[in-house]
Scaffold this active site. Structure first.
Site, mmCIF file in Angstrom:
data_model
loop_
_atom_site.group_PDB
_atom_site.id
_atom_site.type_symbol
_atom_site.label_atom_id
_atom_site.label_comp_id
_atom_site.label_asym_id
_atom_site.label_seq_id
_atom_site.Cartn_x
_atom_site.Cartn_y
_atom_site.Cartn_z
ATOM 1 C CE LYS A 36 3.974 -10.966 4.815
ATOM 2 N NZ LYS A 36 3.400 -12.062 4.018
ATOM 3 N NE ARG A 134 1.690 -14.395 -2.818
ATOM 4 C CZ ARG A 134 1.510 -13.845 -1.626
ATOM 5 N NH1 ARG A 134 1.070 -12.603 -1.525
ATOM 6 N NH2 ARG A 134 1.784 -14.503 -0.516
ATOM 7 C CE1 TYR A 250 -0.550 21.748 -2.174
ATOM 8 C CE2 TYR A 250 -0.438 19.910 -0.627
ATOM 9 C CZ TYR A 250 0.191 20.927 -1.320
ATOM 10 O OH TYR A 250 1.526 21.122 -1.175
ATOM 11 C CG MET A 298 4.738 14.363 1.588
ATOM 12 S SD MET A 298 6.177 14.974 0.706
ATOM 13 C CE MET A 298 5.593 14.948 -0.980
HETATM 14 C C1 PLP Z 1 2.335 -12.597 4.714
HETATM 15 C C2 PLP Z 1 2.181 -14.042 4.735
HETATM 16 C C3 PLP Z 1 1.555 -14.668 5.814
HETATM 17 C C4 PLP Z 1 0.812 -13.903 6.895
HETATM 18 O O1 PLP Z 1 -0.449 -13.556 6.357
HETATM 19 P P1 PLP Z 1 -1.533 -12.689 7.172
HETATM 20 O O2 PLP Z 1 -2.676 -12.606 6.229
HETATM 21 O O3 PLP Z 1 -0.908 -11.367 7.431
HETATM 22 O O4 PLP Z 1 -1.845 -13.421 8.418
HETATM 23 C C5 PLP Z 1 1.577 -16.048 5.854
HETATM 24 N N1 PLP Z 1 2.160 -16.768 4.861
HETATM 25 C C6 PLP Z 1 2.737 -16.185 3.788
HETATM 26 C C7 PLP Z 1 3.337 -17.038 2.727
HETATM 27 C C8 PLP Z 1 2.756 -14.813 3.673
HETATM 28 O O5 PLP Z 1 3.306 -14.240 2.601
#
Ligand code: PLP
Length: 350
Positions: A36, A134, A250, A298
């Site tokens: 992701k 979550r 800055y 930036m």
């Molecule tokens: C992002 C994610 C992972 C991977 O987690 P890491 O801590 O980056 O290894 C695994 N499972 C779910 C559901 C996630 O959202």
């Protein structure tokens, strides 16, 4: 070809070695990969390509946009590579989800009903909530038969504190073992990178590392085993001398106490080199260590170059981006350090 003034050097051999280490630590479970957020900033397609070649068969993205960005990587036979979409299906996702070989990870009763009504028995994954609050289906909904009759490939849950030593890990594991036993799924999956380090009991049938693939150290067990993947390089736009009493950047937070040599780099917080590195980050040119001076802006960052008399306009330097060290230095998480890396970087895999 476009000239990129910034670059990420990405070590494909280290990526594969990290996956192999995580796969060995997965206690006989299959080892997948979270790709992701564009492969945590490194580039999802090149990551999938390399991990497929290494034998990885289960990939995870968050959204259908991300899934559609990985065309042609999925076979359709059983045992072929599979892609799961962690956010599941909103109403507006359904057309694409039905046209995609990827599976949704269903998270809510509404998502379950939506898939059940429209997908004609096609396989899905299901997320259970085991205490993180979550995403995921509750134990009550499982007991009430919400999932009955679904074709579930993988039932998942996610650990909230796997990077810490806390009772919550064992409690989530036990809750997952009990809850998932009542779900007719082909495989069970709980562990992210840190969860794999917690030991065999957390690995079930499939693990889902993300961070550690890309060089992050989720727990001490991974230190010395996981190799860095990302190197950040920037170019000098201007070199100048700053006299004693001169201020840099800055808000003039850095004031020279003697005459110094300074180089201005073409990287800043818009590139993911965030303000936590102000006055704390470091760059390197050969053996020379070059401290960040003043605020990161930036698009620009000043470094002291007294230690590198020959460095000139147009030369490249490498920023210190060892993830655990950079996280300590900047106050950012290793995840933020990776996923923030912007699209002004050329991504060069070696
Ligand atoms: C992002 C994610 C992972 C991977 O987690 P890491 O801590 O980056 O290894 C695994 N499972 C779910 C559901 C996630 O959202």
């Amino acid at each position: 070809m476009t000239h990129f003034p910034l670059r990420l050097r990405l070590d494909g051999a280290a990526l594969v070695a990290n996956w192999r280490w995580l796969a060995r630590r997965s206690a006989g479970a299959a080892c997948g990969a979270a790709v992701k957020a564009n492969g945590y900033g490194t580039g999802a397609a090149p990551v999938v390509e390399r991990l497929l070649a290494a034998g990885c068969r289960d990939f995870f993205v968050s959204t259908w946009n991300e899934a559609d960005g990985l065309p042609g990587l999925l076979g359709d036979g059983p045992g072929g590579p599979a892609l799961s979409v962690l956010h599941g299906v909103q109403e507006g996702d359904m057309a694409r989800a039905l046209a995609s070989p990827a599976r949704p990870v269903l998270n809510t009763p509404l998502q379950v009903r939506r898939w059940r009504e429209a997908a004609g028995g096609r396989p899905c994954d299901v997320m259970l909530d085991t205490g993180m609050n979550r995403l995921g289906i509750s134990g009550e909904d499982v007991a009430a038969g919400l999932l009955d009759g679904l074709a579930i490939e993988t039932v998942l849950s996610h650990l909230a504190c796997a990077d810490e030593d806390t009772d919550m890990n064992a409690r989530q594991r036990e809750r997952f073992a009990a809850l998932s036993a009542a779900v007719p799924a082909r495989r069970r999956s709980l562990a992210n990178s840190a969860g794999i380090c917690l030991g065999d009991a957390y690995c079930f049938d499939l693990t889902r590392p993300g961070l550690a693939l890309y060089g992050g150290i989720p727990r001490p067990e991974a230190a010395g085993q996981i190799r860095p993947v990302v190197e950040v390089q920037a170019q000098i736009v201007q070199r100048r001398r700053v006299e004693a009493g001169g201020a840099i950047g800055y808000n003039a937070t850095y004031v020279a106490d003697r005459p110094i040599e300074v180089a201005i780099l073409n990287i800043g917080y818009a590139d993911g080199y965030l303000r936590g590195f102000s006055d704390r980050g470091r760059a390197r040119a050969g053996e020379a260590v070059l401290p960040v001076l003043g605020r990161v802006s930036m698009d620009l960052t000043a470094i002291g170059v007294d230690a590198a008399p020959a460095l000139a306009e147009g030369d490249w330097v490498t920023l210190d981006y060892d993830l655990p060290a950079a996280a300590a230095q900047s106050g950012l998480s290793q995840y933020e350090l990776l996923t923030g890396l912007g699209d002004r970087h050329e991504r060069l895999w070696t």
